[in-house]
Design a protein around this motif. Structure first.
Motif: not given
Length: 336
Positions: A69-75, A99-100
């Protein structure tokens, strides 16, 4: 009859992502990678081993599964992405099946809430700009003490409620045991709180309710209720969400190297920092299974979130001149 396995055997099934740079090709039948967006490039204590963790995992296994989930990259160091997975798979002449995950149990299964967050934080335009189904409790409070009281009350049920915050306050209590010293201080409300004292038991220890978690200690965890303190690294200028990496704590390493990046390529640095800061709050605000309470240091952002809770959303308008708003939008370019 089910086989009995020793703890050492079970433990050996779980490895960090940085141990495959010396693996033989197809050494493993299957490797399953959770939180694949957090894969790094180099491995080892000094980040000087291997070439690319995604490439090495694909090389080491006959069959690789990546949950990403690239929206959870935090660093800044989070290097996992779908395109690399596809490219390295093709280099190994492997088939790729994408797959989604259509639904999930996070946030009471409310995909609408997560989509609403994406829209509110301007991570992506979604169909949920006007709200979400209200089987999920979301509340914006005006006082951080109220937020803490709400979480303390919820925690009495089953010890599954915690306060978390954006990493905008230095971790001065790390390694110390002085109960009179606090990390998070909001003087306007005489609010004081310390970051979590333990990275291993904070989520389950009974006395952890008195401590705040940050993104590094809460990502991957889930509670029934979460109280989120949004720091001054993100604000609302009357038109849009503004992020400001200079407001992050000096003890936070997630944006390590951003100043050098800014000097070399201002536009790219601001884009990278903007994504990380927004992803950080998206992640924090989705740690609660049943509800999320929010307090914002920036009052305009607080007003904006309240308005967005209105199903018939109308943008918050402020009487500042266009040039003042433009200046506010540029404030995040200032270096400490």
């Amino acid at each position: 009859m089910q086989d009995d396995y020793k703890k050492s055997y079970i433990d050996n099934l779980f490895k960090g992502s940085g141990v495959y740079y010396e693996s033989d090709k197809n050494e493993f039948d299957v490797l399953i990678v959770d939180e694949a967006h957090r894969l790094g490039e180099k491995s080892g204590l000094f980040k000087n081993k291997g070439e690319n963790q995604t490439k090495e995992i694909i090389n080491a296994s006959k069959f690789s599964i990546f949950f990403i989930d690239e929206y959870q990259k935090i660093s800044i160091s989070d290097d996992g992405n779908k395109q690399d997975i596809i490219n390295f798979a093709h280099l190994n002449k492997a088939d790729v099946v994408e797959m989604k995950l259509e639904s999930q149990f996070r946030c009471n299964g409310s995909d609408g809430y997560l989509s609403w967050l994406d829209d509110v934080l301007e991570i992506g335009n979604t169909a949920n700009f006007d709200g979400f189904e209200f089987d999920y409790e979301f509340k914006v409070v005006d006082n951080p003490n109220e937020l803490r009281e709400l979480i303390e009350e919820k925690n009495k049920i089953n010890n599954k409620a915690r306060v978390v915050a954006g990493y905008c306050w230095n971790w001065i209590t790390e390694g110390k045991s002085d109960s009179a010293v606090f990390d998070i201080s909001i003087e306007k409300y005489n609010f004081k709180m310390s970051w979590n004292l333990s990275n291993t038991t904070w989520a389950i220890a009974g006395d952890s309710i008195n401590q705040a978690g940050c993104i590094h200690t809460s990502q991957g965890l889930e509670f029934d209720y979460v109280g989120v303190i949004i720091g001054n690294d993100i604000r609302y200028d009357g038109r849009r969400i503004i992020t400001d990496f200079t407001k992050r704590a000096k003890t936070d390493k997630s944006l390590s190297g951003i100043k050098k990046m800014y000097r070399e390529n201002r536009e790219n640095a601001l884009k990278v920092a903007d994504q990380i800061i927004k992803n950080t709050y998206r992640t924090l605000m989705s740690r609660g299974q049943k509800g999320c309470y929010v307090y914002c240091v920036d009052e305009r952002l607080q007003d904006y979130l309240k308005e967005r809770l209105n199903k018939f959303y109308k943008p918050v308008e402020y009487s500042c001149a266009p040039q003042d708003r433009d200046k506010a939008a540029e404030d995040n370019s200032e270096l400490i």
